[in-house]
Design a protein around this motif. Structure first.
Motif, PDB file in Angstrom:
ATOM      1  N   ASP A   1       0.825  -1.210   0.000  1.00 28.18           N
ATOM      2  CA  ASP A   1       0.000   0.000   0.000  1.00 28.18           C
ATOM      3  C   ASP A   1       0.861   1.263   0.000  1.00 28.18           C
ATOM      4  OD1 ASP A   1       1.045   0.030   2.557  1.00 28.18           O
ATOM      5  OD2 ASP A   1      -0.893  -0.039   3.577  1.00 28.18           O
ATOM      6  N   GLY A   2       2.154   1.081  -0.208  1.00 33.26           N
ATOM      7  CA  GLY A   2       3.088   2.202  -0.217  1.00 33.26           C
ATOM      8  C   GLY A   2       3.928   2.271   1.037  1.00 33.26           C
ATOM      9  N   THR A   3       3.668   1.381   1.983  1.00 36.59           N
ATOM     10  CA  THR A   3       4.409   1.415   3.244  1.00 36.59           C
ATOM     11  C   THR A   3       5.519   0.367   3.309  1.00 36.59           C
ATOM     12  OG1 THR A   3       2.806  -0.062   4.301  1.00 36.59           O
ATOM     13  CG2 THR A   3       2.431   2.324   4.521  1.00 36.59           C
ATOM     14  N   TYR A   4       5.622  -0.484   2.296  1.00 41.76           N
ATOM     15  CA  TYR A   4       6.656  -1.520   2.302  1.00 41.76           C
ATOM     16  C   TYR A   4       7.814  -1.057   1.416  1.00 41.76           C
ATOM     17  CZ  TYR A   4       8.549  -6.202   2.890  1.00 41.76           C
ATOM     18  OH  TYR A   4       9.334  -7.265   3.253  1.00 41.76           O
ATOM     19  N   PRO A   5       8.985  -0.840   1.999  1.00 52.49           N
ATOM     20  CA  PRO A   5      10.111  -0.309   1.219  1.00 52.49           C
ATOM     21  C   PRO A   5      10.647  -1.306   0.191  1.00 52.49           C
ATOM     22  CG  PRO A   5      10.815  -0.860   3.459  1.00 52.49           C
ATOM     23  CD  PRO A   5       9.332  -1.081   3.400  1.00 52.49           C
ATOM     24  N   GLY A   6      11.076  -0.766  -0.924  1.00 53.96           N
ATOM     25  CA  GLY A   6      11.709  -1.581  -1.950  1.00 53.96           C
ATOM     26  C   GLY A   6      10.758  -2.252  -2.912  1.00 53.96           C
ATOM     27  N   LYS A   7       9.472  -2.026  -2.750  1.00 55.96           N
ATOM     28  CA  LYS A   7       8.454  -2.603  -3.639  1.00 55.96           C
ATOM     29  C   LYS A   7       7.580  -1.480  -4.172  1.00 55.96           C
ATOM     30  CE  LYS A   7       9.080  -7.108  -2.770  1.00 55.96           C
ATOM     31  NZ  LYS A   7       9.200  -8.178  -3.700  1.00 55.96           N
ATOM     32  N   GLU A   8       7.057  -1.685  -5.370  1.00 56.80           N
ATOM     33  CA  GLU A   8       6.146  -0.707  -5.962  1.00 56.80           C
ATOM     34  C   GLU A   8       4.772  -0.829  -5.322  1.00 56.80           C
ATOM     35  OE1 GLU A   8       6.812   1.615  -8.369  1.00 56.80           O
ATOM     36  OE2 GLU A   8       8.917   1.005  -8.169  1.00 56.80           O
ATOM     37  N   VAL A   9       4.033   0.266  -5.268  1.00 54.07           N
ATOM     38  CA  VAL A   9       2.661   0.243  -4.786  1.00 54.07           C
ATOM     39  C   VAL A   9       1.868  -0.727  -5.659  1.00 54.07           C
ATOM     40  CG1 VAL A   9       0.545   1.590  -4.486  1.00 54.07           C
ATOM     41  CG2 VAL A   9       2.756   2.582  -3.860  1.00 54.07           C
ATOM     42  N   GLY A  10       1.125  -1.623  -5.017  1.00 55.11           N
ATOM     43  CA  GLY A  10       0.324  -2.609  -5.740  1.00 55.11           C
ATOM     44  C   GLY A  10       1.010  -3.951  -5.929  1.00 55.11           C
ATOM     45  N   ASP A  11       2.327  -4.014  -5.731  1.00 51.68           N
ATOM     46  CA  ASP A  11       3.038  -5.295  -5.842  1.00 51.68           C
ATOM     47  C   ASP A  11       2.525  -6.261  -4.781  1.00 51.68           C
ATOM     48  OD1 ASP A  11       4.620  -4.345  -7.884  1.00 51.68           O
ATOM     49  OD2 ASP A  11       6.488  -4.325  -6.725  1.00 51.68           O
ATOM     50  N   ILE A  12       2.409  -7.523  -5.142  1.00 54.39           N
ATOM     51  CA  ILE A  12       2.016  -8.541  -4.176  1.00 54.39           C
ATOM     52  C   ILE A  12       3.194  -8.826  -3.262  1.00 54.39           C
ATOM     53  CG2 ILE A  12       1.367 -10.963  -3.857  1.00 54.39           C
ATOM     54  CD1 ILE A  12      -0.311 -10.749  -6.386  1.00 54.39           C
ATOM     55  N   LEU A  13       2.949  -8.707  -1.954  1.00 52.44           N
ATOM     56  CA  LEU A  13       3.972  -9.013  -0.955  1.00 52.44           C
ATOM     57  C   LEU A  13       3.858 -10.466  -0.507  1.00 52.44           C
ATOM     58  CD1 LEU A  13       3.584  -5.809   1.248  1.00 52.44           C
ATOM     59  CD2 LEU A  13       5.309  -6.257  -0.517  1.00 52.44           C
ATOM     60  N   ILE A  14       2.628 -10.901  -0.259  1.00 51.42           N
ATOM     61  CA  ILE A  14       2.357 -12.262   0.201  1.00 51.42           C
ATOM     62  C   ILE A  14       1.130 -12.769  -0.544  1.00 51.42           C
ATOM     63  CG2 ILE A  14       1.653 -13.680   2.180  1.00 51.42           C
ATOM     64  CD1 ILE A  14       4.509 -12.744   2.391  1.00 51.42           C
ATOM     65  N   ARG A  15       1.243 -13.975  -1.090  1.00 47.63           N
ATOM     66  CA  ARG A  15       0.119 -14.568  -1.812  1.00 47.63           C
ATOM     67  C   ARG A  15      -0.827 -15.278  -0.848  1.00 47.63           C
ATOM     68  NH1 ARG A  15      -0.123 -13.983  -6.986  1.00 47.63           N
ATOM     69  NH2 ARG A  15       1.754 -13.506  -8.131  1.00 47.63           N
ATOM     70  N   ARG A  16      -2.098 -15.221  -1.216  1.00 48.77           N
ATOM     71  CA  ARG A  16      -3.151 -15.896  -0.478  1.00 48.77           C
ATOM     72  C   ARG A  16      -2.748 -17.352  -0.248  1.00 48.77           C
ATOM     73  NH1 ARG A  16      -7.098 -14.834  -3.972  1.00 48.77           N
ATOM     74  NH2 ARG A  16      -6.582 -16.568  -5.293  1.00 48.77           N
ATOM     75  N   GLY A  17      -2.937 -17.815   0.997  1.00 50.54           N
ATOM     76  CA  GLY A  17      -2.618 -19.196   1.343  1.00 50.54           C
ATOM     77  C   GLY A  17      -1.295 -19.374   2.055  1.00 50.54           C
ATOM     78  N   CYS A  18      -0.430 -18.350   2.017  1.00 48.51           N
ATOM     79  CA  CYS A  18       0.873 -18.457   2.679  1.00 48.51           C
ATOM     80  C   CYS A  18       0.697 -18.502   4.198  1.00 48.51           C
ATOM     81  CB  CYS A  18       1.772 -17.279   2.301  1.00 48.51           C
ATOM     82  SG  CYS A  18       2.334 -17.348   0.598  1.00 48.51           S
ATOM     83  N   VAL A  19       1.637 -19.171   4.850  1.00 49.40           N
ATOM     84  CA  VAL A  19       1.584 -19.375   6.296  1.00 49.40           C
ATOM     85  C   VAL A  19       2.703 -18.597   6.971  1.00 49.40           C
ATOM     86  CG1 VAL A  19       1.801 -21.124   8.113  1.00 49.40           C
ATOM     87  CG2 VAL A  19       0.524 -21.641   6.021  1.00 49.40           C
ATOM     88  N   GLY A  20       2.376 -17.957   8.098  1.00 47.99           N
ATOM     89  CA  GLY A  20       3.369 -17.207   8.867  1.00 47.99           C
ATOM     90  C   GLY A  20       3.043 -17.285  10.347  1.00 47.99           C
ATOM     91  N   ASN A  21       3.832 -16.568  11.136  1.00 44.13           N
ATOM     92  CA  ASN A  21       3.654 -16.545  12.580  1.00 44.13           C
ATOM     93  C   ASN A  21       3.418 -15.119  13.059  1.00 44.13           C
ATOM     94  OD1 ASN A  21       5.685 -18.889  11.938  1.00 44.13           O
ATOM     95  ND2 ASN A  21       4.579 -19.433  13.795  1.00 44.13           N
TER      96      ASN A  21
END
Length: 161
Positions: A26-46
């Motif tokens: 959404d513009g708050t993640y450095p090094g990525k363009e706005v709209g780029d997918i950071l995490i795909r649906r279904g991924c698992v994290g903690n």
């Protein structure tokens, strides 16, 4: 900061969760363009932190170790790792082609190889069904009748809902 709302205690520190939607920058993640997918649906994290945004939205910071990033997720974007999950091959806005001639009442509405775009993923059915916008028509299409843009197709006909 008030974290006493109904969603605050849903997930605990260290709990394994699954993201149910694609998470885009959404513009708050450095090094990525706005709209780029950071995490795909279904991924698992903690869950590594629980906080708030605008004093009323609970945000869970989730570390997706396999993807090498941490992102903030709202409660409606997460489910517990043991909750039912029906993965899908395609996602909203993906470009697809009809692998079969798609017919309505025996009449071909979408010829094999026609390109379309996913408008909605209906994941609570088995198999997964998509609302696909083809030129001039939107159809509900089962996953098996669709392929990515670059796939060979068969010359079969399938009935569409």
């Amino acid at each position: 900061m008030n974290l006493d709302g109904p969603d605050e205690g849903r997930f605990d520190f260290g709990e394994e969760v699954r993201v149910t939607r694609n998470v885009r920058n959404d513009g708050t993640y450095p090094g990525k363009e706005v709209g780029d997918i950071l995490i795909r649906r279904g991924c698992v994290g903690n869950v590594v932190e629980v906080g708030t945004f605008l004093q009323d939205q609970v945000i869970y910071t989730v570390h997706f170790i396999k993807d090498g990033c941490m992102v903030g997720c709202r409660v409606e974007e997460l489910i517990g790792i043991d909750e039912p999950w029906n993965p899908s091959r395609f996602e909203f806005r993906d470009k697809v082609v009809a692998k079969l001639n798609l017919a309505i009442k025996g009449k071909i509405a979408v010829p094999i190889g026609t390109e379309g775009e996913i408008e909605k993923v209906v994941r609570d059915t088995d198999p997964v069904i998509y609302h696909v916008r083809f030129p001039g028509i939107t159809l509900q299409v089962p996953e098996a009748s669709l392929g990515p843009r670059d796939t060979d197709q068969n010359q079969e006909i399938t009935e569409v809902i």
